[in-house]
Scaffold this motif. Structure first.
Motif, PDB file in Angstrom:
ATOM      1  N   GLY A  82       1.002  -1.644   0.115  1.00 39.42           N
ATOM      2  CA  GLY A  82       0.183   0.015  -0.193  1.00 39.42           C
ATOM      3  C   GLY A  82       0.940   1.358  -0.039  1.00 39.42           C
ATOM      4  O   GLY A  82       0.049   2.088  -0.087  1.00 39.42           O
ATOM      5  N   ARG A 126       0.681   4.844  -2.091  1.00 38.14           N
ATOM      6  CA  ARG A 126      -0.508   5.492  -1.540  1.00 38.14           C
ATOM      7  C   ARG A 126       0.127   6.878  -1.306  1.00 38.14           C
ATOM      8  O   ARG A 126       0.324   7.993  -1.118  1.00 38.14           O
ATOM      9  CB  ARG A 126      -1.527   5.750  -0.430  1.00 38.14           C
ATOM     10  CG  ARG A 126      -2.699   4.598  -0.745  1.00 38.14           C
ATOM     11  CD  ARG A 126      -3.802   4.716  -0.088  1.00 38.14           C
ATOM     12  NE  ARG A 126      -4.040   2.522   0.099  1.00 38.14           N
ATOM     13  CZ  ARG A 126      -5.312   2.871   0.706  1.00 38.14           C
ATOM     14  NH1 ARG A 126      -5.571   3.241   1.937  1.00 38.14           N
ATOM     15  NH2 ARG A 126      -5.508   1.644   0.517  1.00 38.14           N
ATOM     16  N   ASP A 171      -4.088   7.096   6.844  1.00 38.81           N
ATOM     17  CA  ASP A 171      -4.386   6.340   5.102  1.00 38.81           C
ATOM     18  C   ASP A 171      -3.092   5.797   4.515  1.00 38.81           C
ATOM     19  O   ASP A 171      -2.378   5.932   4.579  1.00 38.81           O
ATOM     20  CB  ASP A 171      -4.799   7.663   4.262  1.00 38.81           C
ATOM     21  CG  ASP A 171      -5.351   7.457   3.106  1.00 38.81           C
ATOM     22  OD1 ASP A 171      -5.139   5.596   2.955  1.00 38.81           O
ATOM     23  OD2 ASP A 171      -4.541   8.220   1.837  1.00 38.81           O
ATOM     24  N   TYR A 172      -3.159   3.997   5.012  1.00 33.32           N
ATOM     25  CA  TYR A 172      -2.583   2.920   4.618  1.00 33.32           C
ATOM     26  C   TYR A 172      -2.543   2.348   4.006  1.00 33.32           C
ATOM     27  O   TYR A 172      -3.836   2.191   4.955  1.00 33.32           O
ATOM     28  CB  TYR A 172      -0.931   3.400   5.340  1.00 33.32           C
ATOM     29  CG  TYR A 172      -1.221   2.644   6.440  1.00 33.32           C
ATOM     30  CD1 TYR A 172      -0.827   1.145   6.759  1.00 33.32           C
ATOM     31  CD2 TYR A 172      -2.024   2.907   7.440  1.00 33.32           C
ATOM     32  CE1 TYR A 172      -0.964   0.145   7.809  1.00 33.32           C
ATOM     33  CE2 TYR A 172      -1.987   2.250   8.804  1.00 33.32           C
ATOM     34  CZ  TYR A 172      -2.044   0.986   8.997  1.00 33.32           C
ATOM     35  OH  TYR A 172      -2.485   0.583  10.079  1.00 33.32           O
ATOM     36  N   PRO A 216      -9.299  -2.896  -0.609  1.00 29.09           N
ATOM     37  CA  PRO A 216      -9.920  -2.130   0.348  1.00 29.09           C
ATOM     38  C   PRO A 216     -10.957  -1.097   1.544  1.00 29.09           C
ATOM     39  O   PRO A 216     -11.520  -1.228   2.588  1.00 29.09           O
ATOM     40  CB  PRO A 216     -11.645  -2.180  -0.605  1.00 29.09           C
ATOM     41  CG  PRO A 216     -11.456  -3.875  -1.253  1.00 29.09           C
ATOM     42  CD  PRO A 216      -9.654  -4.035  -1.320  1.00 29.09           C
ATOM     43  N   ASN A 262      -8.594  -1.658   4.406  1.00 31.80           N
ATOM     44  CA  ASN A 262      -8.104  -1.124   4.107  1.00 31.80           C
ATOM     45  C   ASN A 262      -8.130   0.476   4.385  1.00 31.80           C
ATOM     46  O   ASN A 262      -7.433   1.563   4.550  1.00 31.80           O
ATOM     47  CB  ASN A 262      -6.446  -0.745   4.633  1.00 31.80           C
ATOM     48  CG  ASN A 262      -6.511  -2.835   5.644  1.00 31.80           C
ATOM     49  OD1 ASN A 262      -6.913  -2.512   6.344  1.00 31.80           O
ATOM     50  ND2 ASN A 262      -5.914  -3.452   4.813  1.00 31.80           N
ATOM     51  N   SER A 263      -9.321   0.805   3.682  1.00 29.61           N
ATOM     52  CA  SER A 263      -9.573   2.303   2.694  1.00 29.61           C
ATOM     53  C   SER A 263      -9.376   3.197   3.995  1.00 29.61           C
ATOM     54  O   SER A 263     -10.361   2.537   4.593  1.00 29.61           O
ATOM     55  CB  SER A 263     -10.254   2.293   1.585  1.00 29.61           C
ATOM     56  OG  SER A 263     -11.599   1.940   2.270  1.00 29.61           O
ATOM     57  N   GLN A 309     -11.909   5.016   4.109  1.00 28.44           N
ATOM     58  CA  GLN A 309     -13.799   4.941   4.188  1.00 28.44           C
ATOM     59  C   GLN A 309     -14.381   4.025   4.361  1.00 28.44           C
ATOM     60  O   GLN A 309     -14.472   4.183   5.359  1.00 28.44           O
ATOM     61  CB  GLN A 309     -14.612   5.249   2.649  1.00 28.44           C
ATOM     62  CG  GLN A 309     -15.629   5.821   2.338  1.00 28.44           C
ATOM     63  CD  GLN A 309     -16.306   7.020   3.096  1.00 28.44           C
ATOM     64  OE1 GLN A 309     -15.593   7.570   3.008  1.00 28.44           O
ATOM     65  NE2 GLN A 309     -17.175   6.174   4.390  1.00 28.44           N
TER      66      GLN A 309
END
Length: 336
Positions: free
Chosen positions: A83, A86, A273-274, A278, A280-281, A283
Motif C-alpha cells: 500500500g 499511496r 491513510d495506508y 479496500p 483498509n481504505s 472510507q
C-alpha cells in the motif's frame, strides 16, 4: 574527504541545549585521512568512518528524510509496506522515489544483504525486530552501519519506544544525517524551516479555549491501534492546537480499547491513510468508526469531524511539519 565547518547558530544551540532541540551531536572526530564522524543515536555514540555510499532504508518516512537532504544518489534501495503507493503518490519527493530501486515489501536479512549496503536506516518496529533477526547488531555483523530512527528508540530497560518529543526526534535525525553525509548546511536549513512552519501553525490556535480532544485512529484488529505520547501524531496534534486523548500513554504506537477511546469523547479524529485492499481504505475505517457502538456516540463521529492524512505524514518524517499545518487548519475549520 570531509572538511570541518563551524556550526551555525541553530546547530550550536541544539548542541548546547540538547533537551530543547533533541539532537545531541558529539564533538566529531574528523580528519583528512579517515573523515570519521561521531553522533549520538538512541543514547549511544555512533561513529561512521567516511561518507556512506550504499544506503538501504525501510519505510517511506525514513526514506523521505534521505530524499529531503538531497541524498537520493546514496540510496541503493528501500523497502516499505503493502500500500506504499499511496504515500509515494502524495510525496513531495515523488520524482526522487522513481530514481531509487524498490526492494519490495519485506525488510529481511536476505533483502538487505543482497543490496550490499554500508549504511542501514530503520527503526524498532520500523524494520528492526528480534523476531526476524534483523537488528542493529546483525547489520554490524555484515559490515554496515545501523542507524536507528529516533522516534522508535527504546526507552531504557523496556521495549516501549520514544525517548524525546517526536518533532525533536525528527530534528535530531536530520542533524545527525547532515553530519554523517556531510550535508550539515542542508540539514540546518531544513530544521530551521520546519521549526518556523510549526511555530506559525501553533500561533493560530484560538486563545481562551480548551484544546480540542483528538483521537488518532490507525486501525483496529479488533481493538484500536493509536498514538501514545511519544509517537509523531501526539505532538503534531498538540502543536496544531489540540490534545491527543492518549497523550498519557508513555509509548509510541500502541493498542488501547474502544471503551477508553469513547470515554474520552474525542471532538476530532485523524485517520491514518495506508494499507492494501479496500478493507483498509480511509472510507472503510470511517465506516468502522460509525459502526462501532461506543464510538458512534462521540462528538467527532456524530459531527463528522474526521480527517485523513497519509501514513508518511504521521510517522517520523519531513512531512510532519506540514501535517501540523494541515491538522491546525482542520481544527480551526471546526471551531477549535
Amino acid at each position: 574527504m570531509r572538511s570541518f565547518r563551524p556550526l551555525s547558530a541553530i546547530a550550536l544551540a541544539c548542541v548546547v541545549l540538547t533537551t530543547a532541540c533533541g539532537a545531541e551531536i558529539q564533538e566529531a572526530s574528523k580528519n583528512a585521512a579517515g573523515g570519521s564522524v561521531t553522533v549520538t543515536n538512541c543514547g549511544a555514540p555512533l561513529t561512521v568512518d567516511g561518507v556512506p555510499e550504499r544506503v538501504v532504508t525501510n519505510d517511506t518516512g525514513i526514506t523521505e528524510m534521505m530524499l529531503a537532504l538531497g541524498l537520493t544518489d546514496r540510496l541503493v534501495g528501500y523497502t516499505s509496506y503493502p500500500g506504499k503507493e499511496r504515500d509515494i503518490a502524495t510525496s513531495p519527493w515523488r520524482a526522487e522515489f522513481e530514481r531509487v530501486p524498490p526492494l519490495g515489501d519485506a525488510f529481511t536479512r536476505e533483502v538487505v544483504q543482497a543490496a550490499a549496503p554500508d549504511f542501514v536506516f530503520a527503526g524498532w518496529n520500523y524494520g528492526f525486530k528480534e523476531s526476524t533477526g534483523l537488528t542493529p547488531d546483525w547489520v554490524r555483523s555484515i559490515g554496515a552501519v545501523p542507524y536507528q530512527l529516533t522516534e522508535a528508540c527504546r526507552q531504557p530497560g523496556t521495549t516501549r519506544r520514544g525517548v524525546m518529543e517526536p518533532l525533536d526526534a525528527l530534528y535530531a535525525d536530520l542533524l545527525n544525517l547532515g553530519e554523517i553525509f556531510d550535508v550539515r548546511a542542508k540539514a540546518d536549513q531544513l530544521v530551521a524551516q520546519y521549526r518556523a512552519q510549526v511555530a506559525e501553525a501553533a500561533e493560530g490556535a484560538p486563545a481562551g479555549k480548551d484544546p480540542a480532544r483528538v483521537f488518532l485512529f490507525d486501525s483496529a484488529t479488533p481493538e484500536p491501534f493509536t498514538s501514545g505520547r511519544t509517537a509523531a501524531p501526539s505532538q503534531i496534534i498538540r502543536k496544531a492546537g489540540g490534545t491527543n486523548i492518549f497523550d498519557d500513554l508513555n509509548d509510541s504506537w500502541t493498542t488501547t480499547s474502544w471503551e477508553a477511546a469513547a470515554q474520552r469523547d474525542p471532538q476530532a479524529i485523524v485517520v491514518v491513510d495506508y494499507g492494501a485492499g479496500p478493507q483498509n481504505s480511509v472510507q472503510a475505517k470511517i465506516d468502522q468508526l460509525r459502526a462501532q457502538p461506543l464510538m458512534a456516540g462521540t462528538t467527532a463521529v456524530r459531527e463528522d469531524n474526521i480527517i485523513a492524512l497519509p501514513y508518511a505524514a504521521l510517522v517520523e518524517s519531513p512531512r510532519n511539519p506540514r501535517a501540523v499545518v494541515t491538522v491546525a487548519g482542520f481544527l480551526r475549520s471546526k471551531g477549535y
